[in-house]
Design an enzyme around this catalytic site. Structure first.
Site, PDB file in Angstrom:
ATOM      1  N   GLY A  50       0.854  -1.176   0.000  1.00 14.86           N
ATOM      2  CA  GLY A  50       0.000   0.000   0.000  1.00 14.86           C
ATOM      3  C   GLY A  50       0.886   1.220   0.000  1.00 14.86           C
ATOM      4  N   CYS A  77       5.536  -5.950   1.309  1.00 14.73           N
ATOM      5  CA  CYS A  77       5.834  -4.520   1.339  1.00 14.73           C
ATOM      6  C   CYS A  77       5.203  -3.862   2.572  1.00 14.73           C
ATOM      7  CB  CYS A  77       5.405  -3.872   0.020  1.00 14.73           C
ATOM      8  SG  CYS A  77       6.038  -2.211  -0.202  1.00 14.73           S
ATOM      9  N   TYR A  78       4.199  -3.023   2.369  1.00 16.22           N
ATOM     10  CA  TYR A  78       3.537  -2.392   3.523  1.00 16.22           C
ATOM     11  C   TYR A  78       3.050  -3.462   4.504  1.00 16.22           C
ATOM     12  CZ  TYR A  78       0.241   0.552   6.134  1.00 16.22           C
ATOM     13  OH  TYR A  78      -0.429   1.226   7.125  1.00 16.22           O
ATOM     14  N   HIS A 163       7.964  -7.123  -4.197  1.00 22.24           N
ATOM     15  CA  HIS A 163       6.630  -7.504  -4.686  1.00 22.24           C
ATOM     16  C   HIS A 163       6.691  -8.795  -5.504  1.00 22.24           C
ATOM     17  CE1 HIS A 163       4.343  -3.936  -3.452  1.00 22.24           C
ATOM     18  NE2 HIS A 163       5.526  -3.339  -3.544  1.00 22.24           N
ATOM     19  N   GLU A 165       4.268 -10.392  -6.542  1.00 21.17           N
ATOM     20  CA  GLU A 165       3.093 -10.491  -7.423  1.00 21.17           C
ATOM     21  C   GLU A 165       3.309  -9.856  -8.789  1.00 21.17           C
ATOM     22  OE1 GLU A 165       3.506  -8.486  -4.906  1.00 21.17           O
ATOM     23  OE2 GLU A 165       2.329  -6.642  -5.014  1.00 21.17           O
ATOM     24  N   ASP A 221     -19.638 -12.874 -20.670  1.00 23.03           N
ATOM     25  CA  ASP A 221     -20.092 -12.988 -19.279  1.00 23.03           C
ATOM     26  C   ASP A 221     -21.497 -13.576 -19.172  1.00 23.03           C
ATOM     27  OD1 ASP A 221     -17.730 -11.693 -18.932  1.00 23.03           O
ATOM     28  OD2 ASP A 221     -18.629  -9.742 -18.495  1.00 23.03           O
ATOM     29  N   LYS A 363     -12.369 -11.742 -15.315  1.00 22.06           N
ATOM     30  CA  LYS A 363     -12.712 -12.037 -16.710  1.00 22.06           C
ATOM     31  C   LYS A 363     -11.969 -13.248 -17.296  1.00 22.06           C
ATOM     32  CE  LYS A 363     -14.810 -10.069 -20.326  1.00 22.06           C
ATOM     33  NZ  LYS A 363     -16.086  -9.330 -20.253  1.00 22.06           N
TER      34      LYS A 363
END
Ligand code: XMP
Length: 507
Positions: A50, A77-78, A163, A165, A221, A363
């Site tokens: 964050g 991180c944060y 990070h 990710e 969808d 999605k």
């Protein structure tokens, strides 16, 4: 697996990565209490990064009892700094901030099992953990960050300053897998087949013998949602496809053919083109157009529903990103930028219960479920198309003449993009018809005609997007075909805007 959102875009990306490791993950706000976490009984928690400093006024905090639940927890991180601060470590602003690719040295540990000793990771921080939580061991460091990762296997607490990710941390996914599979014991069992099985069961349990209605838009969808429901309850489902006259070339035919023909789903095809176009006559305000299409859609839909008699449930293809963007995530409050009219929106007084089998899927996950359900590739990989259709791609008044121009231009554009093999790489590619005309010369004659704007974007989820770098040769082909083949167009322009600050659609 729960991802606690401590700000910004990080949390969502983490949730996606975890799901790519085939572990189901959900986002929760940082206001989540220890009791709520316990009730969810997750395999593990990840605390996101964050933008705040843990010391700043109003910096996101977490109910400290969460750390005592014994649930394996990874702070990123944060999130790592918060863990350190809460559990006896130290966080400081040492002046040694790191941004971007950073060399990391790791030691043998649970997080780094099987990873190289030296690797590149992505850092983005000003504050630094200078002492890990008491009892934790430092397992990685960089030149400026001595505590770049720590772990306390006994307390099941883990933290990384970088990070894992983001794609710029090449071994990030492996680290996440170490945490998920080995530390947390979360099996990689969340597959499209598992999603289908679970949803089919849920739908059956929720719906029983009642009748269900689904508005089909032709997009992936609503199509996947309808097929899931059809798989669960068969002919108790009726699909309604409203052709509002704002569709692209051959679109209505394709929907009817694929759905009615291929899947044998009971389908009502409503031809309502005239109704919509007459209500749009003389209207040029974007929000007004959206509103009219939305309202008229509901009216048509209600009439059809009434004809069907007693229907208790309505299927909607709502996605997880819709839920987050509309502020429906635990405590996320996203600004409403345009009044999104979701085709299949529930008329306020219709008193139907919603079935939303895709509510927790992104999605790309919906597409994988579609493939697993045997949906044809063309439908699974269809680019998103907005509910109000071409009405929001025609700037100014929507008329038959302008619709015809835009349809032809769009069709050429799609054809060439597919021919170039780029269709699936692009989030969306389409033509826009502005409300201006300009002077040109064709043959020996002066023309005064519309331009067409090419809009092509890459994106993961439409929340942010970048303009696509289409090859010049392709642009040239598209441009000359559009100008040569469509009377009323004498110019083609390319939209070079990202989102933000622009949006993907023009209206
Ligand atoms: P914007 O233009 O807001 O679009 O960047 C983000 C994504 O949403 C689609 N979109 C809509 N979809 N009803 C829909 O079902 C709508 O009213 C609507 N408006 C925009 C747009 O095509 C893009 O993928």
């Amino acid at each position: 697996m729960l991802v606690v959102d401590l700000g910004g875009q990080y949390a969502q990306l983490i949730a996606r990565r975890v799901r790519e490791c085939r572990v189901y993950s959900e986002l929760v706000g940082h206001g989540v209490t220890a009791a709520q976490v316990r009730a969810r009984n997750p395999h593990a928690l990840i605390l996101s990064g964050g933008p705040a400093s843990v010391y700043a006024d109003g910096a996101p905090q977490i109910d400290s009892e969460v750390f005592g639940l014994g649930i394996p927890t990874l702070g990123i991180c944060y999130g790592a700094q918060l863990l350190a601060l809460e559990l006896g470590g130290r966080v400081e602003r040492t002046g040694a901030s790191e941004f971007g690719k950073t060399d990391l040295t790791a030691v043998e540990s649970e997080l780094f099992a099987g990873l190289p000793e030296e690797e590149t990771v992505w850092m983005s921080h000003r504050d630094t953990v200078t002492a890990p939580p008491s009892g934790a061991r430092v397992v990685a460091s960089s030149r400026s960050t001595p505590v770049a990762a720590f772990e306390d296997p006994e307390q099941r607490l883990y933290g990384v300053q970088f990070h894992p990710e983001v794609v710029h941390t090449p071994h990030g996914t492996e680290l996440l897998k170490n945490f998920l599979y080995n530390v947390a014991g979360a099996p990689p069992a969340w597959t499209p087949a598992a999603v289908i099985e679970e949803q089919v069961e849920r739908i059956r349990a929720a719906v029983g013998r009642e009748r269900v209605l689904c508005a089909l838009s032709g997009g992936v969808d609503s199509a996947v949602a309808a097929l899931l429901v059809h798989k669960a309850i068969g002919d108790q489902l009726t699909c309604v496809f409203v052709d509002h006259g704002l569709l692209r070339e051959n679109e209505a035919e394709q929907v009817v053919e694929t759905f009615g023909g291929h899947f044998h789903v009971p389908l009502v095809h409503v031809q309502a083109q005239e109704r919509f176009l007459s209500r749009l006559e003389g209207v040029d305000d974007p929000e007004q157009k959206r509103k009219i299409v939305g309202e008229e859609f509901i009216r048509v839909f209600e009439e059809e529903a009434a004809k069907l008699g007693d229907v208790r449930f309505l299927v909607q293809g709502t996605l997880y990103s819709d839920v987050i963007e509309s502020g429906g995530g635990e405590d996320g409050v996203a600004a409403m930028i345009k009044s999104h009219h979701n085709v299949g929106g529930l008329p306020a007084d219709m008193r139907m219960e919603l079935v939303e089998p895709l509510r927790l899927l992104f999605k790309d996950e919906v597409r994988r479920v579609g493939e697993e359900l045997g949906m044809p590739e063309g439908m699974v990989w269809r680019q998103p198309f907005p509910g109000p259709g071409l009405a929001i791609r025609i700037i100014g008044e929507v008329t038959e003449e302008r619709l015809a121009i835009l349809r032809s231009a769009d069709s050429i554009l799609q054809e060439e993009i597919r021919r170039a093999g780029l269709y699936r790489e692009l989030w969306q590619s389409f033509a826009v018809l502005p409300a201006i005309r300009s002077v040109g010369v064709q043959g020996d004659e002066r023309t005064y005609a519309y331009p067409i704007v090419i809009r092509a974007v890459t994106s993961d989820d439409a929340m942010t997007a970048d303009w696509a770098r289409l090859p010049y040769d392709l642009l040239e082909t598209i441009s000359s075909r559009i100008i040569n083949e469509i009377p009323g167009v004498n110019r083609v322009a390319l939209d070079l805007s990202s989102k933000p600050p622009a949006t993907i659609e023009w209206e």
